[in-house]
Design a protein around this motif. Sequence first.
Motif, PDB file in Angstrom:
ATOM      1  N   LEU A   1      -5.489  40.356  21.777  1.00  0.00           N
ATOM      2  CA  LEU A   1      -5.792  41.391  22.766  1.00  0.00           C
ATOM      3  C   LEU A   1      -5.427  42.801  22.291  1.00  0.00           C
ATOM      4  CD1 LEU A   1      -4.743  39.471  25.998  1.00  0.00           C
ATOM      5  CD2 LEU A   1      -7.066  40.131  25.307  1.00  0.00           C
ATOM      6  N   GLN A   2      -4.932  42.891  21.067  1.00  0.00           N
ATOM      7  CA  GLN A   2      -4.541  44.198  20.529  1.00  0.00           C
ATOM      8  C   GLN A   2      -5.725  45.159  20.579  1.00  0.00           C
ATOM      9  OE1 GLN A   2      -3.002  44.067  16.553  1.00  0.00           O
ATOM     10  NE2 GLN A   2      -1.876  45.957  16.840  1.00  0.00           N
ATOM     11  N   GLY A   3      -5.479  46.352  21.064  1.00  0.00           N
ATOM     12  CA  GLY A   3      -6.530  47.354  21.205  1.00  0.00           C
ATOM     13  C   GLY A   3      -7.303  47.240  22.512  1.00  0.00           C
ATOM     14  N   LYS A   4      -7.067  46.147  23.256  1.00  0.00           N
ATOM     15  CA  LYS A   4      -7.727  45.953  24.554  1.00  0.00           C
ATOM     16  C   LYS A   4      -6.715  45.997  25.698  1.00  0.00           C
ATOM     17  CE  LYS A   4     -11.201  42.980  22.488  1.00  0.00           C
ATOM     18  NZ  LYS A   4     -11.741  41.634  22.408  1.00  0.00           N
ATOM     19  N   ILE A   5      -5.620  45.252  25.505  1.00  0.00           N
ATOM     20  CA  ILE A   5      -4.567  45.195  26.521  1.00  0.00           C
ATOM     21  C   ILE A   5      -3.223  45.211  25.798  1.00  0.00           C
ATOM     22  CG2 ILE A   5      -3.484  43.870  28.371  1.00  0.00           C
ATOM     23  CD1 ILE A   5      -6.174  42.496  28.858  1.00  0.00           C
TER      24      ILE A   5
ATOM     25  N   ARG B   1     -12.967  39.689  27.425  1.00  0.00           N
ATOM     26  CA  ARG B   1     -13.174  38.313  26.960  1.00  0.00           C
ATOM     27  C   ARG B   1     -12.564  38.133  25.571  1.00  0.00           C
ATOM     28  NH1 ARG B   1     -17.467  39.866  29.979  1.00  0.00           N
ATOM     29  NH2 ARG B   1     -18.109  38.447  31.635  1.00  0.00           N
ATOM     30  N   VAL B   2     -11.991  36.959  25.391  1.00  0.00           N
ATOM     31  CA  VAL B   2     -11.367  36.606  24.115  1.00  0.00           C
ATOM     32  C   VAL B   2     -11.792  35.188  23.769  1.00  0.00           C
ATOM     33  CG1 VAL B   2      -9.171  36.230  22.925  1.00  0.00           C
ATOM     34  CG2 VAL B   2      -9.347  38.028  24.646  1.00  0.00           C
TER      35      VAL B   2
ATOM     36  N   LEU C   1     -11.841  33.082  27.061  1.00  0.00           N
ATOM     37  CA  LEU C   1     -10.998  33.472  28.171  1.00  0.00           C
ATOM     38  C   LEU C   1     -11.586  34.756  28.748  1.00  0.00           C
ATOM     39  CD1 LEU C   1      -8.361  33.315  29.876  1.00  0.00           C
ATOM     40  CD2 LEU C   1      -7.301  34.730  28.085  1.00  0.00           C
ATOM     41  N   ALA C   2     -11.862  34.747  30.040  1.00  0.00           N
ATOM     42  CA  ALA C   2     -12.332  35.949  30.727  1.00  0.00           C
ATOM     43  C   ALA C   2     -11.191  36.452  31.606  1.00  0.00           C
ATOM     44  CB  ALA C   2     -13.566  35.647  31.565  1.00  0.00           C
ATOM     45  N   ILE C   3     -10.803  37.691  31.382  1.00  0.00           N
ATOM     46  CA  ILE C   3      -9.746  38.331  32.158  1.00  0.00           C
ATOM     47  C   ILE C   3     -10.431  39.372  33.040  1.00  0.00           C
ATOM     48  CG2 ILE C   3      -7.600  39.648  32.074  1.00  0.00           C
ATOM     49  CD1 ILE C   3      -7.266  38.585  29.157  1.00  0.00           C
ATOM     50  N   ASP C   4     -10.616  39.025  34.304  1.00  0.00           N
ATOM     51  CA  ASP C   4     -11.253  39.941  35.243  1.00  0.00           C
ATOM     52  C   ASP C   4     -10.200  40.904  35.774  1.00  0.00           C
ATOM     53  OD1 ASP C   4     -13.745  38.632  35.034  1.00  0.00           O
ATOM     54  OD2 ASP C   4     -13.202  37.222  36.624  1.00  0.00           O
ATOM     55  N   LEU C   5     -10.439  42.173  35.576  1.00  0.00           N
ATOM     56  CA  LEU C   5      -9.507  43.212  36.020  1.00  0.00           C
ATOM     57  C   LEU C   5     -10.039  43.890  37.271  1.00  0.00           C
ATOM     58  CD1 LEU C   5      -8.844  44.994  32.611  1.00  0.00           C
ATOM     59  CD2 LEU C   5      -7.420  43.266  33.710  1.00  0.00           C
ATOM     60  N   ARG C   6      -9.146  44.089  38.223  1.00  0.00           N
ATOM     61  CA  ARG C   6      -9.454  44.850  39.427  1.00  0.00           C
ATOM     62  C   ARG C   6      -8.311  45.823  39.670  1.00  0.00           C
ATOM     63  NH1 ARG C   6     -13.522  42.647  42.700  1.00  0.00           N
ATOM     64  NH2 ARG C   6     -14.334  40.711  41.843  1.00  0.00           N
TER      65      ARG C   6
ATOM     66  N   VAL D   1      -5.558  40.507  38.647  1.00  0.00           N
ATOM     67  CA  VAL D   1      -6.153  39.817  37.498  1.00  0.00           C
ATOM     68  C   VAL D   1      -6.605  38.426  37.919  1.00  0.00           C
ATOM     69  CG1 VAL D   1      -5.670  38.882  35.196  1.00  0.00           C
ATOM     70  CG2 VAL D   1      -4.738  41.105  35.858  1.00  0.00           C
ATOM     71  N   ARG D   2      -7.756  38.051  37.426  1.00  0.00           N
ATOM     72  CA  ARG D   2      -8.257  36.687  37.617  1.00  0.00           C
ATOM     73  C   ARG D   2      -8.574  36.133  36.237  1.00  0.00           C
ATOM     74  NH1 ARG D   2     -13.635  34.225  39.576  1.00  0.00           N
ATOM     75  NH2 ARG D   2     -12.903  32.350  40.602  1.00  0.00           N
ATOM     76  N   LEU D   3      -8.015  34.975  35.918  1.00  0.00           N
ATOM     77  CA  LEU D   3      -8.259  34.323  34.632  1.00  0.00           C
ATOM     78  C   LEU D   3      -9.247  33.186  34.824  1.00  0.00           C
ATOM     79  CD1 LEU D   3      -4.609  33.973  33.290  1.00  0.00           C
ATOM     80  CD2 LEU D   3      -6.236  35.806  32.821  1.00  0.00           C
ATOM     81  N   ARG D   4     -10.198  33.096  33.899  1.00  0.00           N
ATOM     82  CA  ARG D   4     -11.154  31.993  33.939  1.00  0.00           C
ATOM     83  C   ARG D   4     -11.633  31.716  32.525  1.00  0.00           C
ATOM     84  NH1 ARG D   4     -16.296  34.543  34.094  1.00  0.00           N
ATOM     85  NH2 ARG D   4     -16.045  36.748  34.564  1.00  0.00           N
ATOM     86  N   VAL D   5     -12.232  30.551  32.361  1.00  0.00           N
ATOM     87  CA  VAL D   5     -12.814  30.175  31.079  1.00  0.00           C
ATOM     88  C   VAL D   5     -14.320  30.135  31.261  1.00  0.00           C
ATOM     89  CG1 VAL D   5     -13.009  28.361  29.333  1.00  0.00           C
ATOM     90  CG2 VAL D   5     -10.789  28.857  30.381  1.00  0.00           C
TER      91      VAL D   5
END
Length: 171
Positions: free
Chosen positions: A130-134, A76-77, A60-65, A51-55
């Motif tokens: 993040l409910q329904g996403k993570i 994104r949230v 908030l962008a949560i990049d998943l690998r 996971v990589r967190l960035r704004v």
Amino acid sequence: METKRIIDIELDERSILRRHEDIEQERRIAIFDLLEKNHFDPVGYEGPYRVRLRVEDNRLAIDLRDSAGQPLDTIRVGLARFRRPIRDYFAICDSYFKAVRSAHPRGIEAIDMARRGLHNDSAELLRDCLQGKIDMDFDTARRLFTLICVLHIKQATTAVGQHGPDSTKVG
């Protein structure tokens, strides 16, 4: 190996400025504890995850690998609902760090209880957003909220414009 978990996490260093040592210590502890034990389950993907967190654009962008580092998705949230909790958290942390250096243990305990309460409320807010996403457990949400605060230091200090790069105050 548990698959519904984060095995590596990083913060976008371009999103943040140099931080005060107290904040760096909070970041290191949050990452260590998060990697030791977490439950993190993005809907529709198999883990474990990097996971990589960035704004970006006040989100908030949560990049998943995947475990091999191959991109899966970016979740994104919006961060607007976190402005006040982050500002309040910075203020209470500032009071806490000052109290640790000079206050009576009773004062430190009261501030720490307030800090934990705000942190807990913010973790629940993150889980709700993040409910329904993570799907994640409470402790994972708490540690992620700490890291979101670290990411927000640049945006906060830049927006306010009166605090130096080591400051955690936001207004």
